[in-house]
Write a protein that holds these residues in place. Structure first.
Motif, PDB file in Angstrom:
ATOM      1  N   LYS A 251       0.835  -1.213   0.000  1.00 32.17           N
ATOM      2  CA  LYS A 251       0.000   0.000   0.000  1.00 32.17           C
ATOM      3  C   LYS A 251       0.863   1.253   0.000  1.00 32.17           C
ATOM      4  N   ASN A 252       1.887   1.261   0.886  1.00 35.95           N
ATOM      5  CA  ASN A 252       2.696   2.480   1.027  1.00 35.95           C
ATOM      6  C   ASN A 252       3.593   2.753  -0.174  1.00 35.95           C
ATOM      7  N   CYS A 253       3.762   1.749  -1.032  1.00 35.42           N
ATOM      8  CA  CYS A 253       4.516   2.002  -2.267  1.00 35.42           C
ATOM      9  C   CYS A 253       3.562   2.467  -3.377  1.00 35.42           C
ATOM     10  N   GLY A 254       2.282   2.579  -3.037  1.00 35.52           N
ATOM     11  CA  GLY A 254       1.327   3.123  -3.999  1.00 35.52           C
ATOM     12  C   GLY A 254       0.649   2.077  -4.878  1.00 35.52           C
ATOM     13  N   TYR A 255       0.787   0.811  -4.540  1.00 30.17           N
ATOM     14  CA  TYR A 255       0.105  -0.224  -5.324  1.00 30.17           C
ATOM     15  C   TYR A 255      -1.149  -0.630  -4.568  1.00 30.17           C
ATOM     16  N   SER A 256      -2.102  -1.249  -5.304  1.00 33.62           N
ATOM     17  CA  SER A 256      -3.323  -1.629  -4.581  1.00 33.62           C
ATOM     18  C   SER A 256      -3.225  -3.061  -4.084  1.00 33.62           C
ATOM     19  N   PHE A 257      -3.721  -3.250  -2.881  1.00 30.71           N
ATOM     20  CA  PHE A 257      -3.694  -4.578  -2.273  1.00 30.71           C
ATOM     21  C   PHE A 257      -5.049  -5.234  -2.554  1.00 30.71           C
ATOM     22  N   PRO A 258      -5.059  -6.485  -3.032  1.00 30.31           N
ATOM     23  CA  PRO A 258      -6.334  -7.097  -3.436  1.00 30.31           C
ATOM     24  C   PRO A 258      -7.296  -7.272  -2.251  1.00 30.31           C
ATOM     25  N   MET A 259      -8.515  -6.811  -2.415  1.00 30.11           N
ATOM     26  CA  MET A 259      -9.526  -6.968  -1.364  1.00 30.11           C
ATOM     27  C   MET A 259     -10.350  -8.214  -1.666  1.00 30.11           C
ATOM     28  N   GLU A 260      -9.645  -9.336  -1.732  1.00 30.22           N
ATOM     29  CA  GLU A 260     -10.311 -10.601  -2.016  1.00 30.22           C
ATOM     30  C   GLU A 260      -9.761 -11.667  -1.079  1.00 30.22           C
ATOM     31  N   ARG A 261     -10.128 -12.927  -1.382  1.00 23.91           N
ATOM     32  CA  ARG A 261      -9.638 -14.025  -0.538  1.00 23.91           C
ATOM     33  C   ARG A 261      -8.227 -14.404  -0.997  1.00 23.91           C
ATOM     34  N   LEU A 262      -7.257 -14.239  -0.104  1.00 24.28           N
ATOM     35  CA  LEU A 262      -5.869 -14.418  -0.518  1.00 24.28           C
ATOM     36  C   LEU A 262      -5.219 -15.546   0.296  1.00 24.28           C
ATOM     37  N   VAL A 263      -4.650 -16.531  -0.399  1.00 24.24           N
ATOM     38  CA  VAL A 263      -3.976 -17.631   0.310  1.00 24.24           C
ATOM     39  C   VAL A 263      -2.527 -17.707  -0.163  1.00 24.24           C
ATOM     40  N   VAL A 264      -1.618 -17.737   0.798  1.00 24.53           N
ATOM     41  CA  VAL A 264      -0.198 -17.912   0.465  1.00 24.53           C
ATOM     42  C   VAL A 264       0.218 -19.293   0.945  1.00 24.53           C
ATOM     43  N   ASN A 265       0.829 -20.061   0.065  1.00 23.83           N
ATOM     44  CA  ASN A 265       1.332 -21.385   0.464  1.00 23.83           C
ATOM     45  C   ASN A 265       2.844 -21.419   0.291  1.00 23.83           C
ATOM     46  N   LEU A 266       3.530 -21.912   1.314  1.00 23.38           N
ATOM     47  CA  LEU A 266       4.984 -22.053   1.217  1.00 23.38           C
ATOM     48  C   LEU A 266       5.303 -23.541   1.077  1.00 23.38           C
ATOM     49  N   ALA A 267       5.792 -23.940  -0.077  1.00 25.38           N
ATOM     50  CA  ALA A 267       6.043 -25.371  -0.334  1.00 25.38           C
ATOM     51  C   ALA A 267       7.548 -25.628  -0.417  1.00 25.38           C
ATOM     52  N   PRO A 268       8.069 -26.746   0.035  1.00 27.05           N
ATOM     53  CA  PRO A 268       7.372 -27.908   0.588  1.00 27.05           C
ATOM     54  C   PRO A 268       6.710 -27.591   1.933  1.00 27.05           C
ATOM     55  N   ALA A 269       5.473 -28.073   2.083  1.00 16.94           N
ATOM     56  CA  ALA A 269       4.653 -27.649   3.218  1.00 16.94           C
ATOM     57  C   ALA A 269       5.000 -28.350   4.520  1.00 16.94           C
ATOM     58  N   ASP A 270       5.865 -29.377   4.470  1.00 14.34           N
ATOM     59  CA  ASP A 270       6.131 -30.124   5.705  1.00 14.34           C
ATOM     60  C   ASP A 270       7.366 -29.646   6.450  1.00 14.34           C
ATOM     61  N   ILE A 271       8.003 -28.581   5.974  1.00 18.26           N
ATOM     62  CA  ILE A 271       9.188 -28.057   6.672  1.00 18.26           C
ATOM     63  C   ILE A 271       8.852 -26.693   7.258  1.00 18.26           C
ATOM     64  N   LYS A 272       9.254 -26.488   8.518  1.00 24.10           N
ATOM     65  CA  LYS A 272       8.948 -25.204   9.163  1.00 24.10           C
ATOM     66  C   LYS A 272       9.713 -24.078   8.478  1.00 24.10           C
ATOM     67  N   LYS A 273       9.022 -22.971   8.252  1.00 22.60           N
ATOM     68  CA  LYS A 273       9.676 -21.823   7.622  1.00 22.60           C
ATOM     69  C   LYS A 273       9.854 -20.732   8.665  1.00 22.60           C
ATOM     70  N   GLU A 274      11.080 -20.224   8.713  1.00 22.67           N
ATOM     71  CA  GLU A 274      11.357 -19.185   9.699  1.00 22.67           C
ATOM     72  C   GLU A 274      12.000 -17.980   9.055  1.00 22.67           C
ATOM     73  N   GLY A 275      12.067 -16.914   9.796  1.00 23.54           N
ATOM     74  CA  GLY A 275      12.775 -15.739   9.330  1.00 23.54           C
ATOM     75  C   GLY A 275      11.863 -14.799   8.566  1.00 23.54           C
ATOM     76  N   THR A 276      12.454 -13.659   8.207  1.00 16.81           N
ATOM     77  CA  THR A 276      11.651 -12.609   7.598  1.00 16.81           C
ATOM     78  C   THR A 276      11.875 -12.508   6.097  1.00 16.81           C
ATOM     79  N   GLY A 277      12.700 -13.404   5.562  1.00 17.36           N
ATOM     80  CA  GLY A 277      13.077 -13.327   4.145  1.00 17.36           C
ATOM     81  C   GLY A 277      11.954 -13.607   3.165  1.00 17.36           C
ATOM     82  N   PHE A 278      10.821 -14.102   3.657  1.00 14.52           N
ATOM     83  CA  PHE A 278       9.727 -14.407   2.730  1.00 14.52           C
ATOM     84  C   PHE A 278       8.863 -13.187   2.404  1.00 14.52           C
ATOM     85  N   ASP A 279       9.090 -12.071   3.113  1.00 21.49           N
ATOM     86  CA  ASP A 279       8.279 -10.871   2.865  1.00 21.49           C
ATOM     87  C   ASP A 279       8.301 -10.473   1.399  1.00 21.49           C
TER      88      ASP A 279
END
Ligand SMILES: Nc1ncnc2c1ncn2[C@@H]1O[C@H](COP(=O)(O)OP(=O)(O)O)[C@@H](O)[C@H]1O
Ligand SMILES: [Mg+2]
Length: 510
Positions: A53-81
């Motif tokens: 939003k703060n970069c001036g783009y529009s954020f979708p006002m819909e149903r949004l799902v993010v999947n991180l695959a492979p799904a069986d390993i824990k994901k940590e850290g902030t690098g996925f932003d």
């Protein structure tokens, strides 16, 4: 609308690819994240929304799902932003589909869209290269780390808009140039300290020279103020500089815990780690609920100095045994497993008794036999057995201390060490190891033929002095290093004799 962007996470010191998938579908505006995200990753939702939003783009006002695959390993850290933001912007068609397909992306977003540094960028870059990506997009602060890897485009970015402009084809980002000079310049090890400052102590210096030449573990025992700490701190000044591959391994470990300085010049220096004796087991060997490398891994390819050895918790010393043998440490947790390399040279120092003056000629020592026994017993036999060189560092005589003759400089000693190392590398070529201390029984049989009188000497050491089989092998290894230092092709009796002399604990003379 579905989109996919590739990012990376780390297991041990190896990066592996994580696919970030985003699906936007009709429905009430929600933002869900699946694929075992840890707290820091789940929180990325708020950062990503605000940054877009703060970069001036529009954020979708819909149903949004993010999947991180492979799904069986824990994901940590902030690098996925950053990859999540890019994937959302692809799904909303701001970025053309397929534009990001050739890149691995990692970076933390701040609420205003700036990109902040993340950990483990070097393993990510190595992974990107191995998996055949065209390049990697990483925060500007991590640029130098990633630019050690040749053969991929390293794009260092400052904010989200820059990434969007790049993928949309509005603005190019110049890939970082790998500065070969910088990489080769390597650790031009310059030190403020030098062996010439240590007066006398010829015997201890010789022991450290042998240890440095063969990468053997050393234990120094002597009264307080005799110069043990002083000698140990000067050890890096006589060690050969790291090879490129060794330096990359050191850099990977530093990168995983975010220790690499962004403005450091050249590759890392040979590590010298000196943890305080109050350190916990996990701090020393690595661990924690989220596995992280400990001091022994940070000392990989370098020196781990444990000053006042008996003061360390017995438990902490015992857990050292396995990594000392294997050169790596495996940390297993319920939901994560990591292997960290830990091929280090252990340098330890201790007093001979609790008061420290046992071997002092002045007879100042007031410790009772049981006290001494208790003090010594903190260092178990199996640990002691693994230390190839055990040397006494007696009190310096005044005549040595006041001597005007300058002692030998580190650079002279280092030259001999380097020469001995070259001999070892030539001999051990194709065995996968580079120095004598790492030789196992197979190597000993292949490369360490003993003379007849040498065999007899060892027989006496084992049968009369009661040396263990491990100690006996350690004598042969040290004997080989002494022969290399003396530029002798064969191990001679005198070399073995000197090696036996360097196991003062086993000879019970302390
Ligand atoms: N052989 C030596 N030559 C010159 N100075 C020495 C020597 N041994 C000890 N010293 C001096 O004594 C100080 C204490 O030495 P240190 O290495 O801390 O002793 P230790 O660790 O054996 O207790 C050093 O900082 C140094 O100033
Ligand atoms: Mg000391």
């Amino acid at each position: 609308m579905l989109s996919k962007v590739d990012s990376c996470t780390v297991e041990g010191i190896d990066g592996f690819v994580v696919e970030v998938e985003v699906d936007i579908s009709n429905g009430l505006p929600t933002f869900n994240m699946v694929g075992l995200p840890e707290v820091s990753v789940r929180e990325s939702k708020d950062r990503v929304r605000a940054a877009i939003k703060n970069c001036g783009y529009s954020f979708p006002m819909e149903r949004l799902v993010v999947n991180l695959a492979p799904a069986d390993i824990k994901k940590e850290g902030t690098g996925f932003d950053l990859p999540v933001a890019v994937a959302i912007l692809i799904a909303t068609k701001l970025i053309p589909e397929g534009a990001a397909a050739d890149y691995l992306i990692s970076g933390e977003l701040s609420l205003d869209g700036r990109i902040k540094p993340v950990k483990a960028v070097l393993p990510y870059a190595i992974c990107a290269k191995q998996k055949g990506y065209k390049g990697i997009i990483i925060p500007k602060e991590n640029a130098k780390e990633a630019s050690m890897v040749k053969g991929i485009d390293v794009l260092a970015v400052k904010n989200l808009s820059q990434v969007v402009d790049f993928f949309s084809g509005f603005k190019q980002i110049e890939p970082l140039k790998v500065d070969d000079q910088r990489v080769q310049k390597d650790s031009r090890d310059r030190f403020q300290i030098d062996f010439s400052e240590v007066q006398g102590q010829q015997y201890a210096k010789r022991a450290l020279e042998i240890a440095a030449a063969g990468f053997h573990h050393v234990l120094m025992t002597g009264p307080p103020g005799s110069g043990k700490s002083m000698l140990a701190k000067r050890l890096p000044t006589i060690l050969p500089k790291l090879s490129f591959d060794e330096a990359i391994d050191v850099a990977r470990i530093q990168s995983v815990i975010g220790l690499m300085e962004s403005d450091s010049e050249g590759l890392p220096k040979r590590p010298f780690r000196a943890p305080h004796h109050t350190i916990s087991d996990a701090g020393l060997v690595g661990g924690g609920s989220r596995p992280a490398p400990g001091e022994i891994s940070l000392a990989h390819n370098g020196v781990l100095f444990l000053d006042e050895l008996p003061e360390f918790k017995r438990n902490a010393l015992e857990v050292l045994r396995q990594p000392l043998e294997d050169g790596c440490v495996c940390i297993a947790r319920a939901n994560a497993k990591a292997v960290y390399p830990s091929l280090f040279m252990l340098v330890a120092a201790m007093n001979p008794c609790p008061c420290g003056f046992l071997s002092d000629a002045s007879g100042k020592c007031s410790c009772t036999a049981p006290q001494i026994q208790r003090y010594r017993s903190k260092i178990s036999g199996p640990l002691l057995d693994r230390i190839d060189i055990q040397v006494e560092v007696p009190k310096v005589e005044y005549k040595d201390l006041s001597s005007k003759v300058k002692a030998e400089s580190s650079s002279k000693i280092k030259n001999r060490v380097i020469h001995a190392r070259m001999q070892q590398e030539k001999r051990l070529n194709k065995t996968g190891i580079a120095c004598n201390a790492l030789m196992d029984n197979r190597h000993l049989n292949a490369f360490c033929k003993l003379p007849y009188d040498g065999e007899k000497l060892l027989e006496q050491a084992v049968d009369v002095l009661g040396f263990s089989a491990r100690a006996c092998h350690s004598i042969i290894r040290v004997g080989r290093t002494i022969a290399d230092l003396e530029q002798s092709k064969d191990i001679l009796r005198e070399h073995l004799g000197e090696a036996i002399g360097l196991r003062s604990f086993d000879r019970n003379i302390l």
